[in-house]
Each structure stands twice: as C-alpha cells, then as structure tokens.
Design a protein around this motif. Structure first.
Motif, PDB file in Angstrom:
ATOM      1  N   UNK A  33       0.968  -1.090   0.033  1.00 56.06           N
ATOM      2  CA  UNK A  33       0.083   0.037   0.013  1.00 56.06           C
ATOM      3  C   UNK A  33       1.025   1.065  -0.065  1.00 56.06           C
ATOM      4  N   UNK A  34       0.838   1.812  -1.101  1.00 57.18           N
ATOM      5  CA  UNK A  34       1.802   3.014  -1.273  1.00 57.18           C
ATOM      6  C   UNK A  34       3.387   2.458  -1.247  1.00 57.18           C
ATOM      7  N   UNK A 274      -3.371  10.112   2.601  1.00 49.46           N
ATOM      8  CA  UNK A 274      -2.936  10.252   3.405  1.00 49.46           C
ATOM      9  C   UNK A 274      -1.420  10.645   3.922  1.00 49.46           C
ATOM     10  N   UNK A 275      -0.631  10.692   2.674  1.00 47.58           N
ATOM     11  CA  UNK A 275       0.752  11.101   2.654  1.00 47.58           C
ATOM     12  C   UNK A 275       0.967  12.502   2.321  1.00 47.58           C
ATOM     13  N   UNK A 276       1.428  13.468   3.142  1.00 45.33           N
ATOM     14  CA  UNK A 276       1.565  14.769   2.680  1.00 45.33           C
ATOM     15  C   UNK A 276       2.032  14.960   1.496  1.00 45.33           C
ATOM     16  N   UNK A 277       3.078  14.156   1.030  1.00 42.08           N
ATOM     17  CA  UNK A 277       3.810  14.144  -0.067  1.00 42.08           C
ATOM     18  C   UNK A 277       3.132  13.682  -1.356  1.00 42.08           C
ATOM     19  N   UNK A 278       2.257  12.996  -1.272  1.00 41.59           N
ATOM     20  CA  UNK A 278       1.224  12.593  -2.457  1.00 41.59           C
ATOM     21  C   UNK A 278      -0.190  13.166  -2.557  1.00 41.59           C
ATOM     22  N   UNK A 280      -1.529  16.070  -2.787  1.00 36.78           N
ATOM     23  CA  UNK A 280      -2.218  17.198  -3.821  1.00 36.78           C
ATOM     24  C   UNK A 280      -2.035  16.502  -5.092  1.00 36.78           C
ATOM     25  N   UNK A 281      -1.079  15.931  -5.482  1.00 35.85           N
ATOM     26  CA  UNK A 281      -0.997  15.303  -6.797  1.00 35.85           C
ATOM     27  C   UNK A 281      -2.206  14.325  -7.137  1.00 35.85           C
ATOM     28  N   UNK A 282      -2.373  13.372  -6.048  1.00 40.63           N
ATOM     29  CA  UNK A 282      -3.278  12.238  -6.076  1.00 40.63           C
ATOM     30  C   UNK A 282      -4.676  12.913  -6.302  1.00 40.63           C
ATOM     31  N   UNK A 283      -4.987  13.841  -5.400  1.00 42.75           N
ATOM     32  CA  UNK A 283      -6.199  14.778  -5.300  1.00 42.75           C
ATOM     33  C   UNK A 283      -6.650  15.154  -6.642  1.00 42.75           C
TER      34      UNK A 283
END
Ligand code: G1P
Length: 297
Positions: A33-34, A274-278, A280-283
């Motif tokens: 998962x990730x 849930x992961x800060x670094x991902x 914005x892009x994923x959203x």
C-alpha cells in the motif's frame, strides 16, 4: 493480575490466488500500500499494542517474507556511505530483534483454525493475539491497542467487530449478540459464513482477535467446519458452551478488505491521500478523472 498479551500470531500461509499472477512469485503480504508491504502495517499495529513476540504461520513460497524482516547489511552500508539517514531510519523499522520473530509452517491449507493451532507450542499457556494482515485498519489509535485496553478490563476472549450489510454475512464470522453495550458486545454464539437469512445479527468478525489459550485446546478437538476447513470461529464459539466469555469490540477506525482487489485499491487511494507528499497530486488526479467521467455521462 491479568496476564499481558505479548504474543501475536500472523496467519500468512494463504496462496493469495485472488491476486494472481502477482502472487505467483510475491507473497500477498509483501504487496504494498503506497510503499509499505501489508505485513508492515500489521506488525506496526502489533508493536503499538505491546506485542513482543511475532509468530508467523507460513507455507512454501513465503521466503520473501522472512527476508523482508531480516537485516540487509549491504543495502544499509550503501545508504550509510551516501548519508541517506532518512531511508536508513525507514529500513530500521523493518528490522526485528533477534528472537522476536518465529516462523512455523502450515503444511496443508486446512483453514484459519488449523493455522493458529500450528502455533500452539510457541503460544503456550497465555492469552495471545491473532492479526489477519488482509484486514488493514486505519485508525488514530491502532485497532489492536484499542482491544488490548478493553481486554485488560474484561479478560475472556475478544474479536474485532463491524456492522456489515446482510448480503455480506456469508463472507464473515457472524456474531450472535447477548448484550449490546455499545463499544463492547457480549456474545452468546458465533457462526462462520452463514447465509444472509441465517445470520444471527449484522455484526461481523474482522481479523483481530485476543484469545485465551483454551481456544487452542478447543482447536485440538475440532473437526472441519464451514467450507471443509478447521474454523477459528468454531473454536471461539466452543468457549461459550464451556462458560467462558467472548466479547465483540466495535473498534474506531476504517477497515479495508485488502484480500479483495477493490478493497486493496481503496486502501491504496486512502493511504496515498494520507501522505503529505502525495496528497495534492493524487487529489488533483482523482478530481480530474471524476470530472471527465461526469462529463461523459
Ligand atoms: C476469516 C475468518 C472470518 C472473519 C474474516 C475477517 O475469513 O474465518 O470469521 O470474519 O476472516 O476478515 P476469511 O476472510 O479468511 O475467509
């Protein structure tokens, strides 16, 4: 004083056929998962609950799982020489203390009850936890920790419980409720994978258990049950006929069924967001495909 729960059994012998062809060479529990394997989530949850001894019930072809928890001197040296301290730290969390982890083979796929029974000599005569790594639970306080805290008050046996729609009853162990106290539910019976019309309630067992060692003795006596397998549910239900307590515990958190492809994908998206670094892009990507989808309708 109640004995502390310090041992956990992780049944990981399954073939993972639902994820073929990936599981032809990769154990299901190593699927990520990730960037973290399913099993790492289970181990972290156990550690948070105070577990000190980790018992894996494995089968042929699960070597990658043993390697995963081993130290990796070459990789560590490489990272050290490049000053990659953050990555080194991440690796450190995967290492287990010598002697903290044990592997037992389940030679035949005879069911979950049989898998747990295979660990009987390592468990001995004390209460123990069982964690099914397919059930991933996102929670502020890890699910098993919530249960250990409740168990310290109640003793007996405890299973994680969650409401499911009636048509899903046939996928779960289902609870017959004697006294619903909200978070805690006193149980008078349990049945493995009943038909919707035979389910005693809509409360299902999710893959977290705290069990008395007497359950192992019950497993000794059991013949195969639902699906021709030796069921853990039946050994826990036998506790009730012997006058011992069984509680369902409605945990706080979101459970993902990572034994199914759809559940696995949902967990991937949720943990990704849930992961800060991902996030914005994923959203942005999800919004994008949703609006294209809507426009096409
Ligand atoms: C197992 C148990 C079942 C429980 C379920 C939770 O079934 O036998 O009682 O409700 O895990 O995930 P499985 O999903 O392995 O068939």
């Amino acid at each position: 004083m109640r004995k502390k729960v310090t041992k956990a059994v992780f049944p990981v012998a399954g073939l993972g056929t639902r994820f073929l062809p990936a599981t032809k060479s990769v154990p299901k529990e190593i699927m990520t998962l990730v960037d973290r394997p399913l099993i790492q989530y289970a181990i972290d949850e156990a550690r948070a609950a105070g577990i000190k001894e980790f018992i894996f019930v494995t089968s042929r072809g699960k070597g990658a799982l043993e390697d995963y928890f081993d130290h990796s001197p070459v990789l560590e040296q490489e990272l050290r020489s490049k000053n990659k301290t953050e990555l080194l730290e991440i690796l450190k969390n995967t290492n287990m203390d010598s002697g903290a982890i044990a592997y037992i083979r389940q030679h035949k796929a005879l069911g979950l009850g049989h898998a747990v029974w295979c660990a009987r000599r390592l468990i001995g005569n004390e209460p123990f936890a069982v964690i099914l790594p397919d059930d991933v639970i996102a929670a502020e306080k890890p699910c098993l920790q919530q249960m250990v805290e409740a168990y310290n008050e109640t003793g007996g046996n405890m299973v994680a419980a969650m409401e499911v729609p009636p048509e899903r009853a046939s996928s779960y162990g289902m609870l017959d409720v004697a006294d619903d106290q909200g978070e805690l539910v006193k149980i008078r019976g349990m049945v493995e994978k009943p038909k919707a019309e035979d389910a005693p309630s809509n409360l299902a067992v999710i893959g977290r258990y705290i069990l008395s060692p007497n359950v192992l003795r019950n497993l000794n006596q059991l013949k195969s049950g639902s699906g021709g397998e030796i069921q853990l549910t039946d050994a826990i239900a036998a506790e009730l006929t012997q006058g011992h307590d069984v509680y369902g515990y409605r945990f706080k958190g979101q459970r993902f069924d990572c034994g199914s492809k759809s559940g696995f994908l949902q967990a991937t998206v949720s943990f990704g967001l849930g992961r800060e670094e991902l996030r914005d892009d994923l959203y942005a990507y999800l919004q994008d495909i949703m609006s294209v989808d809507k426009a096409a309708q």
